[in-house]
Design an enzyme around this catalytic site. Structure first.
Site, PDB file in Angstrom:
ATOM      1  N   GLY A 312      43.763  36.349  31.299  1.00 40.54           N
ATOM      2  CA  GLY A 312      42.838  36.424  32.421  1.00 40.54           C
ATOM      3  C   GLY A 312      41.395  36.151  32.054  1.00 40.54           C
ATOM      4  O   GLY A 312      41.081  35.354  31.161  1.00 40.54           O
ATOM      5  N   SER A 313      40.480  36.845  32.720  1.00 41.34           N
ATOM      6  CA  SER A 313      39.057  36.521  32.703  1.00 41.34           C
ATOM      7  C   SER A 313      38.374  36.719  31.359  1.00 41.34           C
ATOM      8  O   SER A 313      37.210  36.323  31.199  1.00 41.34           O
ATOM      9  CB  SER A 313      38.332  37.348  33.762  1.00 41.34           C
ATOM     10  OG  SER A 313      38.800  37.019  35.053  1.00 41.34           O
ATOM     11  N   VAL A 314      39.038  37.329  30.381  1.00 42.67           N
ATOM     12  CA  VAL A 314      38.421  37.433  29.055  1.00 42.67           C
ATOM     13  C   VAL A 314      38.181  36.053  28.458  1.00 42.67           C
ATOM     14  O   VAL A 314      37.378  35.899  27.527  1.00 42.67           O
ATOM     15  CB  VAL A 314      39.300  38.277  28.103  1.00 42.67           C
ATOM     16  CG1 VAL A 314      39.319  39.735  28.538  1.00 42.67           C
ATOM     17  CG2 VAL A 314      40.719  37.727  28.016  1.00 42.67           C
TER      18      VAL A 314
END
Length: 594
Positions: A312-314
């Site tokens: 995801g957004s990491v």
């Protein structure tokens, strides 16, 4: 011999001439003859008694010496001469970075049976089943009644179990000395160490071999006599590992997650100081692999290394850092983040269908904008994005010193299209392990040099290739610090440690395609302190649900971030980091007119 007559004629004639009784002469001679015979018999008997006494003395001396030797030696079973090669049972110890014991050898005994020598096999089977609850008495009776001449009963015995078997008094139950592998810390660092078992076995020795983890990766080194017993020193810090496991286990239960993992790594040396995967196991009693169901649910599965997930957004910080390094943007550049973004037949939306409008690059990261990140990724281009991620190690298995490492190969699209470029920029369409993510964060945030993770203690920092400029690295650290101070990871603030990090919440894929609506992998990737990074921490929860509010919450900001904050609060002092005031940013020079 000369025999003297009892009535010698001269003495008889002389006695008659003197008028004496000749019979007295016969009686006297008979008496003297008997005395001689008696003295001779006595001397013969005394000689025989002397010889017999010497024989008894020698016999008792030999018996006494033998009894003394038997009393002074260790008891051992009768051994049959082995004409084959010797079994090498020695194995080096494994210690942590401070020399504390992680794995060692322990002298023990095995138990085997020779049914043909057993007196009461049925009773022995019943008594053994009482001592070892995992043994089946009926099965043992059938084996003891069979034609087999040799039968293993137990490969490892405790002293108490050995004494209990002794008390059975069965001559057909025999013991054999051997060494076993002992992990004195139990479950602590179970996935790192892996475990050991027996290879070639004999009744008086057994070969100890590694079965997983570093035990198997360094199996040849640990068994090499040329090392003179030198221990294998890992980068793991046992104290930090214990604290990390305790916090992670409590966080997993609090957030109702089915699994969890954490990786704590030095951003300059690549040393992994703590690696925990839950659920775990005790390597002293390693369970068998699952034969059905999802292998990822097995306690043997190392989520930190083998678990490849869409994180995801990491991943968004990679797109922003590369764009800044290429000079395409700077932290203040305004990005069109109007949502939804249409690309062909695909629609790129924000979380909860938000529309952020126009954002600076910093705010794209702080607010975690999918559309803003996609715009930067398209400006970078798919070819350069793939090359950059490859430089960070996201296209190949991690080089970690574990046999499981090659199985954690990232999943990437076969064709790196423009839509792949977009989705990969915010952590979808590519699956990697937490160890990959830790190495990637360390590489772009330590000043911009490539870091390769390791489980061996290092003497100094790695001198890897440059992946981004120091300026781009510093800008990325500032953005991540603001994510914690005013963004989606506000629960990650730990006073005195200036935590900077990025949240990531990714829907879990279904086995047959599509994604679950209510199952996610929540990740928080962070560094501390952000102004002078020393360590990177990657914490992942599998299917967490935070239920303190009126609605269940699954995002990383509500689940992974609080657990990571507590972990930093607990482990930072153990790492030698004392709380400190965060330095004020240098004043900017602003051009003005009169």
């Amino acid at each position: 011999m000369t025999r003297t007559p009892l009535r010698p004629l001269p003495r008889i004639l002389s006695a008659r001439a003197r008028g004496e009784n000749p019979d007295a002469i016969e009686r006297e001679n008979l008496r003297l003859r008997h005395e001689k015979m008696r003295d001779k018999a006595r001397r013969r008997a005394e000689g025989r008694l002397l010889v017999l006494g010497l024989c008894f003395f020698c016999a008792f001396t030999v018996i006494g010496v033998r009894m003394g030797l038997l009393a002074a030696t260790e008891p051992s079973e009768v051994q049959i001469a082995d004409t084959g090669s010797d079994i090498v049972a020695q194995r080096a110890n494994i210690v942590d970075r401070n020399g504390r014991l992680l794995a060692t050898n322990l002298s023990t005994h095995s138990l085997y049976a020779q049914p043909q020598q057993m007196v009461e096999p049925l009773r022995a089977a019943e008594e053994l089943a009482k001592i070892f609850p995992d043994l089946d008495a009926e099965k043992l009776k059938a084996q003891f009644a069979g034609k087999r001449k040799f039968l293993w009963v137990k490969k490892k015995l405790s002293p108490e179990q050995m004494q209990a078997v002794h008390d059975i008094g069965e001559p057909g139950l025999l013991f054999g000395p051997r060494e076993m592998r002992l992990y004195p810390n139990g479950r602590l660092a179970a996935h790192v160490l892996g475990g050991a078992s027996f290879g070639r076995e004999g009744v008086h020795s057994a070969e100890v071999i590694g079965t997983a983890g570093v035990e198997k990766y360094f199996d040849a080194w640990l068994r090499d006599p040329a090392n003179n017993g030198a221990p294998l020193q890992l980068s793991i810090d046992l104290t930090v590992q214990a604290a990390a496991r305790e916090v992670l286990e409590g966080g997993m239960r609090l957030m109702n997650a089915k699994g969890a993992s954490v990786v704590l790594m030095d951003v300059h040396t690549g040393e992994i100081l703590s690696m925990v995967s839950l659920p775990d196991f005790d390597p002293n009693d390693r369970p068998k692999p699952l034969v059905k169901g999802d292998a990822g649910d097995s306690p043997l599965f190392n989520r930190a290394v083998q678990g490849v997930y869409e994180l995801g957004s990491v991943f968004k910080i990679f797109a922003a850092t590369q764009a800044m390094d290429l000079g395409l943007v700077n932290p203040a550049t305004i990005i069109d983040a109007n949502a939804p973004m249409h690309w062909g037949r695909f629609k790129i939306k924000e979380f909860h269908n938000k529309n952020y409008g126009r954002l600076s690059v910093t705010d794209v990261i702080v607010k975690s904008s999918n559309v803003g990140t996609a715009r930067m990724a398209l400006a970078v281009g798919g070819a350069r994005q793939k090359e950059f991620l490859g430089t960070l190690g996201f296209l190949e298995p991690t080089p970690l010193e574990m046999v499981e490492a090659p199985t954690g190969k990232p999943l990437v699209p076969s064709r790196w299209s423009e839509i792949s470029t977009i989705t990969i920029s915010y952590g979808h369409g590519i699956s990697a392990s937490p160890v990959h993510l830790a190495a990637g964060y360390a590489s772009i945030l330590n000043g911009g040099t490539r870091i390769r993770p390791t489980l061996l203690r290092q003497d100094g920092p790695q001198m890897g290739q440059r992946v981004v400029s120091p300026e781009a690295s510093a800008a990325a650290r500032s953005m991540l610090r603001q994510v914690v101070s005013r963004g989606t990871a506000s629960f990650g603030e730990v006073p005195g440690y200036a935590v900077g990090g990025k949240t990531g919440t990714a829907d879990k894929p279904k086995p047959r395609g599509g994604y679950y609506k209510d199952k996610v992998v929540a990740t928080f990737a962070c560094i501390f302190p952000a102004y002078d990074p020393r360590y990177v921490l990657i914490l992942t929860l599998d299917e967490p649900v935070e239920t303190s509010g009126s609605q269940p919450r699954r995002t990383a900001g509500w689940t992974s971030v609080p657990v990571a904050a507590e972990m930093i609060r607990r482990t930072a002092p153990l790492l030698g980091l004392m709380p400190a005031e965060e330095p004020e940013p240098a004043p900017a020079v602003v051009r003005v007119s009169n």
